[in-house]
Design an enzyme around this catalytic site. Structure first.
Site, short mmCIF file in Angstrom:
data_model
loop_
_atom_site.label_atom_id
_atom_site.label_comp_id
_atom_site.label_asym_id
_atom_site.label_seq_id
_atom_site.Cartn_x
_atom_site.Cartn_y
_atom_site.Cartn_z
N ALA A 80 0.84 -1.20 0.00
CA ALA A 80 0.00 0.00 0.00
C ALA A 80 0.87 1.24 0.00
O ALA A 80 2.02 1.23 0.46
CB ALA A 80 -0.93 0.01 1.21
N ASP A 81 0.30 2.32 -0.51
CA ASP A 81 0.96 3.62 -0.46
C ASP A 81 -0.13 4.68 -0.27
O ASP A 81 -1.11 4.69 -1.02
CB ASP A 81 1.75 3.89 -1.75
CG ASP A 81 2.60 5.13 -1.63
OD1 ASP A 81 3.73 5.04 -1.10
OD2 ASP A 81 2.14 6.22 -2.06
N THR A 82 0.04 5.53 0.72
CA THR A 82 -0.99 6.51 1.06
C THR A 82 -0.49 7.93 0.83
O THR A 82 0.65 8.26 1.20
CB THR A 82 -1.42 6.35 2.54
OG1 THR A 82 -1.93 5.03 2.73
CG2 THR A 82 -2.49 7.37 2.91
N GLY A 117 -3.23 3.69 -2.47
CA GLY A 117 -3.07 2.69 -3.51
C GLY A 117 -2.85 1.36 -2.83
O GLY A 117 -2.01 1.23 -1.94
#
Length: 226
Positions: A80-82, A117
């Site tokens: 994940a990427d925030t 994401g």
């Protein structure tokens, strides 16, 4: 010949995944589900490409992280990427406390969007999506901005705040998935795991041994799929 899903038990113990993230918040969320974790910190270039929007950026990075941590074993990889987006800007982690104050000044009294994401890789398949949550900050005085930045809580957080900590005092409302703001949209993750063949019932039992995945078996003539 048509195929149908059949639940097949995994090895005994909790559902295990490889978490492609060093985030303690994501690790804690998955641990709270009772899932076993192997944690890796993928080394990927997180630079934003020219003209790349926040949604495209976080989804691309999540896919890169998942691919970087994939292996030949049978562990699904979760990455994940925030990012925080406002005024067409992408707010990542602040470089220092001055940067944190600048971000908080921009966010105070306004609504911004948190995008995560999310990518899941398993058995040669790679699924990804972007989860969005709108977050509204209460108006903040300059003293409150400086005090929160000085707490250090937002030093390693996108947008320079943590909704699950002291930052909860800054947030007047959200629209969407709370866990997305923490850094990992759990409901969407469960849906993606199901799309890859994992059973929701298996995910719900946590540490029991009847966690299962769905395999496809042929439907014989005369049988009807319902």
């Amino acid at each position: 010949m048509t195929e149908r899903p059949v639940a097949v038990p995994q090895s005994e113990g909790p559902l295990r995944v490889r978490l492609a993230s060093s985030s303690p918040r994501r690790r804690a969320l998955l641990t709270d589900l009772g899932w076993g974790l192997e944690v890796l910190s993928p080394d990927v270039d997180e630079s934003r490409r020219p003209g790349e929007g926040p949604a495209e950026l976080c989804e691309r990075l999540a896919r890169l992280k998942a691919a970087a941590c994939a292996a030949d074993d049978d562990l699904p990889v979760v990455a994940a990427d925030t990012v925080v987006a406002i005024d067409g800007l992408v707010l990542g982690k602040p470089a220092d406390r001055h940067g944190a104050c600048a971000m908080l000044r921009r966010l105070q009294g306004r609504t911004h969007e948190v995008m995560t994401g999310l990518a899941v890789s398993w058995r040669g398949q790679l699924l990804s999506c972007v989860e969005r949550t709108s977050v509204t900050f209460r108006p903040l005085s300059e003293e409150a901005v400086c005090a929160y930045a000085a707490s250090g809580e937002g030093d390693d957080k996108a947008g320079a705040y943590a909704i699950q900590g002291l930052g909860a005092l800054l947030v007047s409302g959200i629209r969407g998935d709370y866990f997305n703001v923490v850094g990992l949209p759990l409901c969407r993750l469960g849906q993606m795991m199901e799309s890859l063949g994992f059973c929701l019932n298996g995910m719900l039992v946590g540490s029991r041994s009847d966690v299962c995945v769905e395999k496809r078996s042929p439907i014989s003539e005369g049988e009807v799929e319902v």
